[in-house]
Write a protein that holds these residues in place. Structure first.
Motif, PDB file in Angstrom:
ATOM      1  N   THR A  20       0.863  -1.172   0.000  1.00 37.74           N
ATOM      2  CA  THR A  20       0.000   0.000   0.000  1.00 37.74           C
ATOM      3  C   THR A  20       0.907   1.231   0.000  1.00 37.74           C
ATOM      4  OG1 THR A  20      -0.009   0.168   2.405  1.00 37.74           O
ATOM      5  CG2 THR A  20      -1.723  -1.227   1.390  1.00 37.74           C
ATOM      6  N   GLN A  22       1.119   3.305   2.331  1.00 40.11           N
ATOM      7  CA  GLN A  22       1.702   3.347   3.677  1.00 40.11           C
ATOM      8  C   GLN A  22       2.861   2.367   3.807  1.00 40.11           C
ATOM      9  OE1 GLN A  22       1.287   5.571   6.185  1.00 40.11           O
ATOM     10  NE2 GLN A  22       3.050   4.497   7.009  1.00 40.11           N
ATOM     11  N   ASP A  23       2.690   1.133   3.287  1.00 41.39           N
ATOM     12  CA  ASP A  23       3.795   0.159   3.305  1.00 41.39           C
ATOM     13  C   ASP A  23       5.001   0.719   2.563  1.00 41.39           C
ATOM     14  OD1 ASP A  23       2.167  -1.797   4.546  1.00 41.39           O
ATOM     15  OD2 ASP A  23       1.566  -2.643   2.606  1.00 41.39           O
ATOM     16  N   ALA A  25       5.695   3.866   1.956  1.00 41.43           N
ATOM     17  CA  ALA A  25       6.255   4.998   2.714  1.00 41.43           C
ATOM     18  C   ALA A  25       7.134   4.509   3.860  1.00 41.43           C
ATOM     19  CB  ALA A  25       5.130   5.882   3.242  1.00 41.43           C
ATOM     20  N   THR A  26       6.713   3.461   4.546  1.00 42.22           N
ATOM     21  CA  THR A  26       7.510   2.919   5.649  1.00 42.22           C
ATOM     22  C   THR A  26       8.872   2.457   5.145  1.00 42.22           C
ATOM     23  OG1 THR A  26       5.520   2.275   6.850  1.00 42.22           O
ATOM     24  CG2 THR A  26       7.562   1.134   7.447  1.00 42.22           C
ATOM     25  N   THR A  29      11.011   5.505   4.000  1.00 39.53           N
ATOM     26  CA  THR A  29      11.436   6.284   5.160  1.00 39.53           C
ATOM     27  C   THR A  29      12.711   5.713   5.778  1.00 39.53           C
ATOM     28  OG1 THR A  29       9.229   7.123   5.611  1.00 39.53           O
ATOM     29  CG2 THR A  29      10.730   7.029   7.479  1.00 39.53           C
ATOM     30  N   PRO A  36       7.203  12.782   2.437  1.00 39.63           N
ATOM     31  CA  PRO A  36       6.083  12.440   1.552  1.00 39.63           C
ATOM     32  C   PRO A  36       6.283  12.801   0.083  1.00 39.63           C
ATOM     33  CG  PRO A  36       5.251  13.263   3.628  1.00 39.63           C
ATOM     34  CD  PRO A  36       6.744  13.463   3.656  1.00 39.63           C
TER      35      PRO A  36
END
Length: 192
Positions: A20, A22-23, A25-26, A29, A36
């Motif tokens: 996703t 979010q996955d 982005a993790t 990061t 972002p």
């Protein structure tokens, strides 16, 4: 980095097919801190054959930021990095090691019983002052590829860049050093 590294990246296959936003982005990061604008750009360019290719795409993005990012997004990317000499509790495990802390410090994050030496206190106070001077002059955080050098060795680097640089030059250096940091992190994570 010690063999018991506190972080790991998911497989590139997962990043390309199942992750996703979010996955994704993790994972990003871990390499670039929470930025972002980088995540959005890289997510839209999937798939990547390797994490090295993902960093290569970021290098293109950050070498030509005006082509891909607004000024505000560029500042968000630069300011995603922690301040040099920031409190250990505020640093990621990889940032702790990069800023000269030991892997044991990274695992502990903060040792409430540890008393800093007088030299450490002077270094921390100097870095705090220089961070403020730098941010007052340029409008964003100081970014440098520390590469495990002691914090006190960074002081003359900061002083020189405050004295003899420009905002435009500093933005370019920050973007370039962010890519160098990500490449080093990837190598330390033993991922291609």
């Amino acid at each position: 980095m010690s063999p018991a590294a506190p972080v790991s990246l998911p497989s590139i296959e997962f990043i390309n097919t199942e992750a996703t936003v979010q996955d994704f982005a993790t994972a990003v990061t871990l390499l670039f801190e929470p930025a972002p604008p980088i995540v959005q750009h890289l997510y839209s360019k999937r798939p990547y054959p390797t994490y090295s290719a993902l960093i290569d795409e970021t290098a293109v993005l950050l070498a030509n930021p005006d082509k891909y990012l607004t000024l505000e997004e560029q500042l968000d990317v630069i300011n995603a990095h922690p301040r040099i000499g920031a409190a250990k509790a505020n640093l990621s495990a990889l940032s702790l090691i990069e800023q000269g802390y030991t892997p044991e410090d990274a695992a502990k994050k903060v040792d409430a019983t540890a008393t800093p030496s007088q030299d450490d206190e002077v270094t921390q106070a100097t870095l705090k002052r220089l961070n403020q001077e730098y941010e007052d002059k340029y409008g964003f955080k100081f970014v440098v590829f520390v590469n495990g050098r002691p914090r006190n060795v960074i002081i003359p680097v900061m002083e020189e860049r405050i004295k003899n640089s420009t905002k435009e030059a500093e933005m370019k250096v920050a973007m370039s050093d962010m890519v160098a940091i990500a490449r080093d992190r990837l190598k330390k994570l033993n991922v291609a």
